[in-house]
Design an enzyme around this catalytic site. Structure first.
Site, PDB file in Angstrom:
ATOM      1  N   HIS A  52       0.828  -1.210   0.000  1.00  0.00           N
ATOM      2  CA  HIS A  52       0.000   0.000   0.000  1.00  0.00           C
ATOM      3  C   HIS A  52       0.865   1.264   0.000  1.00  0.00           C
ATOM      4  O   HIS A  52       0.829   2.031  -0.944  1.00  0.00           O
ATOM      5  CB  HIS A  52      -1.011   0.037   1.154  1.00  0.00           C
ATOM      6  CG  HIS A  52      -1.942  -1.124   1.167  1.00  0.00           C
ATOM      7  ND1 HIS A  52      -2.755  -1.427   0.099  1.00  0.00           N
ATOM      8  CD2 HIS A  52      -2.184  -2.081   2.115  1.00  0.00           C
ATOM      9  CE1 HIS A  52      -3.461  -2.512   0.375  1.00  0.00           C
ATOM     10  NE2 HIS A  52      -3.137  -2.940   1.588  1.00  0.00           N
ATOM     11  N   ASP A 108      -5.059  -7.907  -3.514  1.00  0.00           N
ATOM     12  CA  ASP A 108      -5.376  -7.705  -2.102  1.00  0.00           C
ATOM     13  C   ASP A 108      -6.698  -8.336  -1.692  1.00  0.00           C
ATOM     14  O   ASP A 108      -6.794  -9.535  -1.499  1.00  0.00           O
ATOM     15  CB  ASP A 108      -5.350  -6.208  -1.794  1.00  0.00           C
ATOM     16  CG  ASP A 108      -5.400  -5.902  -0.302  1.00  0.00           C
ATOM     17  OD1 ASP A 108      -5.313  -6.845   0.504  1.00  0.00           O
ATOM     18  OD2 ASP A 108      -5.521  -4.735   0.060  1.00  0.00           O
TER      19      ASP A 108
END
Length: 445
Positions: free
Chosen positions: A272, A323
């Site tokens: 991220h 993800d």
């Protein structure tokens, strides 16, 4: 040893698309790559050719999905309803996490990995923290959940790096509670001992992960820094609240905390990396760390847009992941990096198509410990993903990498070869959908 010869109508080789590429494969490894139509050598006679297989379309190396939580696939279409935040989404995720056992985890992961293979993904980094029984007690096999993931990947035909995750705290010293007790081994030493006993098997390897700086106390960070030098992934600065809590607890940003404990390394992947200071970006770049962006999840959760171009310019290496699996489509992840930058800066042209395709292939595989994959080149694993150039999305877009990154989707994958084995053809898509439907109904029953 038998040689299998493929004639690729078009193929992405050496960061450009070439026509008429011949690839020889022995024992799952590429042993020769011949460019038959190179005009630079008009006097060269092309070798006589009777290929075993002709792949029509545009063939690229296998894609690497560098950040997966397989069980999050059960949340698609459910957590998108109404308003909320990352933290309310997390509460819904905990409900699914509390239901799974090794058998149901295997079924869900296999179906999810089959969906990945159908999207051209030949390697996955599974960020695995769902370790123990619902009450936190170990299974008879302490790695039953991890072994379920490894077997699911094997049956789906995808290579896996099992990123076994250290999780000790619900937040900066607070003990785990609720479903989080399933995640914790109690100490970094106990976690390391359990991970050491994992039998990865063929086509798989074991790496390590830190869930986040909020879930791993400082003494445990020190332990990992001393004892683990290989592949390491960590969630970093996904939320502003995480940064604020880290500042309150330690007086530094999460990035600076990792740096202070020697955990910013060329083998580290920061997942991220959304909310960073300029000093954070400099530290990450100087370490030549990987940064794994997951744009479809980051926008689904309203996390924000990370500074991908600034990170790359500082020296970081971009990789991509799906993800939470709100979408499993690395073509969408590739172009989203560029398109999100355009929204954030109101300017175009931050990333070239070649850079983004490299992030999704060679760089991604390297971050998972598979440096011998991600390129159509001699000595590389024979991962060949063929795309339809005449679909409603790709028709008329040309035959270069721009057609791959800015036009194609997972639905354009015609077939997938991984390690020299045919693992997917387009006619399997319906079967995969039915398997997912059956498994997801059972999870939510």
């Amino acid at each position: 040893m038998t040689t299998t010869t493929y004639l690729l109508e078009h193929a992405w080789v050496g960061e450009r698309v070439e026509p008429g590429v011949v690839v020889d494969v022995e024992d799952g490894v590429i042993t020769a790559v011949t460019l038959r139509d190179r005009s630079s050598s008009p006097e060269a006679e092309p070798r006589p050719l009777q290929p075993d297989h002709v792949l029509l379309g545009l063939t690229i190396p296998g894609l690497a999905n560098c950040h997966s939580h397989a069980f999050h696939r059960a949340l698609r279409g459910r957590t998108q309803r109404g308003r909320g935040t990352f933290w309310t989404w997390r509460d819904q995720m905990y409900v699914v996490a509390g239901r799974l056992d090794p058998d149901s985890y295997f079924e869900l992961a296999r179906a999810t990995y089959r969906e990945m293979v159908a999207a051209g993904i030949t390697a996955v980094g599974e960020f695995h923290y769902l370790h123990h029984q619902q009450d936190g007690a170990p299974y008879a096999d302490p790695n039953a959940m991890g072994h379920a993931l490894l077997e699911a990947a094997r049956e789906a035909g995808i290579r896996i790096t099992l990123l076994d995750t250290l999780y000790l705290s619900s937040g900066f010293g607070e003990p785990p509670h609720g479903v989080q007790v399933r995640y914790s081994d109690g100490s970094a030493q106990a976690w390391a001992e359990r991970v050491a006993a994992i039998d990865a098997g063929p086509g798989a390897r074991v790496g390590a992960a830190l869930h986040s700086v909020r879930a791993v106390p400082r003494d445990a960070l020190e332990h990992v820094a001393r004892t683990h030098q290989d592949v390491l992934h960590v969630h970093l600065s996904e939320q502003v609240a995480e940064n604020e809590a880290c500042q309150a607890a330690y007086g530094v940003t999460p990035t600076r905390l990792l740096a202070a404990h020697g955990l910013l390394r060329p083998t580290t992947t920061l997942v991220h990396a959304t909310h960073l200071t300029p000093a954070d970006i400099t530290l990450i770049g100087e370490a030549s760390a990987y940064v794994d962006f997951c744009p479809t999840t980051e926008r689904d959760l309203g996390d924000g847009v990370g500074p991908s171009r600034h990170l790359a310019d500082a020296g970081a290496r971009l990789t991509l992941g799906s993800d939470s699996h709100a979408v499993i489509d690395l073509f969408e992840e590739m172009r989203a990096v560029e398109l999100d930058e355009r929204l954030a800066t109101m300017r175009r042209g931050h990333w070239s198509a070649a850079e983004l395709l490299t992030a999704a292939t060679a760089t991604g595989h390297a971050s998972l410990g598979w440096a011998d994959a991600g390129s159509i080149a001699v000595g590389q694993r024979a991962d060949l993903v063929t795309l339809d150039l005449a679909s409603p999305r790709t028709a008329g877009t040309g035959t270069d990498e721009h057609a791959v990154v800015f036009a194609a989707s997972a639905g354009d994958v015609v077939q997938v070869i991984a390690d020299g084995h045919l693992v997917h053809t387009r006619d399997q898509v319906g079967e995969i959908g039915r398997e997912l439907d059956r498994v997801l109904k059972a999870v939510h029953a």
